[in-house]
Motif scaffolding. Sequence first.
Motif, PDB file in Angstrom:
ATOM      1  N   CYS A 112       0.884  -1.323   0.184  1.00 48.03           N
ATOM      2  CA  CYS A 112      -0.325   0.119   0.187  1.00 48.03           C
ATOM      3  C   CYS A 112       0.656   1.490  -0.222  1.00 48.03           C
ATOM      4  O   CYS A 112       2.004   0.782   0.175  1.00 48.03           O
ATOM      5  CB  CYS A 112      -0.422   0.449   0.973  1.00 48.03           C
ATOM      6  N   GLN A 113       0.624   2.578   0.031  1.00 47.69           N
ATOM      7  CA  GLN A 113       0.945   3.967  -0.259  1.00 47.69           C
ATOM      8  C   GLN A 113       0.263   4.977   0.724  1.00 47.69           C
ATOM      9  O   GLN A 113      -1.228   4.630   0.625  1.00 47.69           O
ATOM     10  CB  GLN A 113       1.350   4.080  -1.325  1.00 47.69           C
ATOM     11  N   CYS A 114       0.466   6.394   0.927  1.00 46.21           N
ATOM     12  CA  CYS A 114      -0.102   6.509   1.599  1.00 46.21           C
ATOM     13  C   CYS A 114       0.028   8.247   1.756  1.00 46.21           C
ATOM     14  O   CYS A 114       2.182   8.350   2.072  1.00 46.21           O
ATOM     15  CB  CYS A 114      -0.173   6.844   2.972  1.00 46.21           C
ATOM     16  N   ILE A 115       0.210   9.287   1.692  1.00 47.75           N
ATOM     17  CA  ILE A 115       0.624  10.499   1.764  1.00 47.75           C
ATOM     18  C   ILE A 115      -0.566  11.217   3.009  1.00 47.75           C
ATOM     19  O   ILE A 115      -1.702  11.186   3.165  1.00 47.75           O
ATOM     20  CB  ILE A 115       0.747  11.360   0.275  1.00 47.75           C
ATOM     21  N   ALA A 116       0.235  11.395   4.006  1.00 43.49           N
ATOM     22  CA  ALA A 116      -0.256  12.443   5.108  1.00 43.49           C
ATOM     23  C   ALA A 116       0.567  13.747   5.301  1.00 43.49           C
ATOM     24  O   ALA A 116       1.985  13.676   5.431  1.00 43.49           O
ATOM     25  CB  ALA A 116      -0.072  11.155   6.504  1.00 43.49           C
ATOM     26  N   ASN A 117       0.432  14.474   5.203  1.00 44.42           N
ATOM     27  CA  ASN A 117       0.297  15.934   5.888  1.00 44.42           C
ATOM     28  C   ASN A 117       1.429  16.430   4.477  1.00 44.42           C
ATOM     29  O   ASN A 117       2.590  16.204   5.155  1.00 44.42           O
ATOM     30  CB  ASN A 117       0.620  16.476   6.654  1.00 44.42           C
TER      31      ASN A 117
ATOM     32  N   ASP B 285       1.799   6.921  12.645  1.00 45.12           N
ATOM     33  CA  ASP B 285       1.100   7.802  13.452  1.00 45.12           C
ATOM     34  C   ASP B 285       0.524   9.231  12.538  1.00 45.12           C
ATOM     35  O   ASP B 285       1.358   9.685  12.681  1.00 45.12           O
ATOM     36  CB  ASP B 285       1.430   8.330  15.324  1.00 45.12           C
ATOM     37  N   ILE B 286      -0.581   9.620  12.768  1.00 43.93           N
ATOM     38  CA  ILE B 286      -1.516  10.962  12.269  1.00 43.93           C
ATOM     39  C   ILE B 286      -1.811  12.160  13.615  1.00 43.93           C
ATOM     40  O   ILE B 286      -2.132  12.190  14.496  1.00 43.93           O
ATOM     41  CB  ILE B 286      -2.765  10.527  12.237  1.00 43.93           C
ATOM     42  N   ASP B 287      -1.107  13.076  13.039  1.00 44.05           N
ATOM     43  CA  ASP B 287      -0.760  14.012  13.713  1.00 44.05           C
ATOM     44  C   ASP B 287      -1.804  14.886  14.242  1.00 44.05           C
ATOM     45  O   ASP B 287      -2.852  15.111  12.915  1.00 44.05           O
ATOM     46  CB  ASP B 287       0.553  15.307  13.588  1.00 44.05           C
ATOM     47  N   ASN B 288      -2.465  15.599  15.462  1.00 44.89           N
ATOM     48  CA  ASN B 288      -3.432  16.514  15.473  1.00 44.89           C
ATOM     49  C   ASN B 288      -4.147  17.429  13.936  1.00 44.89           C
ATOM     50  O   ASN B 288      -4.632  18.048  13.786  1.00 44.89           O
ATOM     51  CB  ASN B 288      -4.096  17.019  16.592  1.00 44.89           C
ATOM     52  N   ASP B 289      -2.647  18.384  13.523  1.00 45.53           N
ATOM     53  CA  ASP B 289      -2.520  19.509  12.431  1.00 45.53           C
ATOM     54  C   ASP B 289      -2.527  18.668  11.391  1.00 45.53           C
ATOM     55  O   ASP B 289      -2.233  18.850  10.629  1.00 45.53           O
ATOM     56  CB  ASP B 289      -1.081  20.515  13.091  1.00 45.53           C
ATOM     57  N   CYS B 290      -2.726  17.386  10.627  1.00 46.57           N
ATOM     58  CA  CYS B 290      -2.671  16.667   9.738  1.00 46.57           C
ATOM     59  C   CYS B 290      -3.977  17.309   9.080  1.00 46.57           C
ATOM     60  O   CYS B 290      -5.093  17.110   9.681  1.00 46.57           O
ATOM     61  CB  CYS B 290      -2.322  15.338   9.787  1.00 46.57           C
ATOM     62  N   LYS B 291      -3.935  18.261   7.995  1.00 52.10           N
ATOM     63  CA  LYS B 291      -4.726  18.214   6.932  1.00 52.10           C
ATOM     64  C   LYS B 291      -5.534  17.680   5.778  1.00 52.10           C
ATOM     65  O   LYS B 291      -6.221  17.341   5.602  1.00 52.10           O
ATOM     66  CB  LYS B 291      -4.441  19.329   6.401  1.00 52.10           C
ATOM     67  N   GLU B 292      -3.894  16.215   5.385  1.00 51.57           N
ATOM     68  CA  GLU B 292      -4.930  15.864   4.170  1.00 51.57           C
ATOM     69  C   GLU B 292      -3.747  14.426   4.719  1.00 51.57           C
ATOM     70  O   GLU B 292      -3.295  14.405   4.848  1.00 51.57           O
ATOM     71  CB  GLU B 292      -4.331  16.258   2.954  1.00 51.57           C
ATOM     72  N   ILE B 293      -5.042  13.174   4.580  1.00 52.16           N
ATOM     73  CA  ILE B 293      -4.045  12.112   3.637  1.00 52.16           C
ATOM     74  C   ILE B 293      -4.930  10.992   2.903  1.00 52.16           C
ATOM     75  O   ILE B 293      -5.757  11.210   2.762  1.00 52.16           O
ATOM     76  CB  ILE B 293      -5.352  10.906   5.197  1.00 52.16           C
TER      77      ILE B 293
END
Length: 182
Positions: free
Chosen positions: A60-65, A143-151
Amino acid sequence: MSKDIDVNGFCNDITHIINNVYKNYSVDLQKIINNPVERLTASAIIYSAYKRQVWMVGDCQCIANGVYYDNPKPQEGILAEKRSKILKAMLKRGEITVEQVQAEDPGRKAIINGVIEGCRYQNMKYAVIDGFPILMKGVKVIDIDNDCKEIVLASDGYPFLKSSLEETETLFQKQIHEDPLS
């Protein structure tokens, strides 16, 4: 599944669900233990809003922030490169056309034994969902930070990710147009 389930609970639950499918259809478990290529096999990428985590089970792949993450299968890049070299050489020698490759890919035929052999190592060297215990060290947790705007989440079908499906598809179609064998 419960909204507060963690990655271990998810992996255990999905394993039991798939294993029960085998049992409900009277699948010979010893046969698929010995022949992993015959198992129901999937990758999954899950965002748990409750845990604020992305779980990558399999390829799989992902972009987080704005940060790119992937979880590729071992040997996949090597096999893809081998296929590419075979096809490029055949095309250069005029042995085959792009249209012939699209109809019946001799490069894939050349690597298929390696692809099948790689299946023998699922949940030993890399993680997949297949109804047997998932190799947890092969599951990537972000782990996703609280300030993450886009996943952005995707399975292995895309060579790259962009912020939207439309953008990703547009670039993917452009790549296919420019290089139909990509």
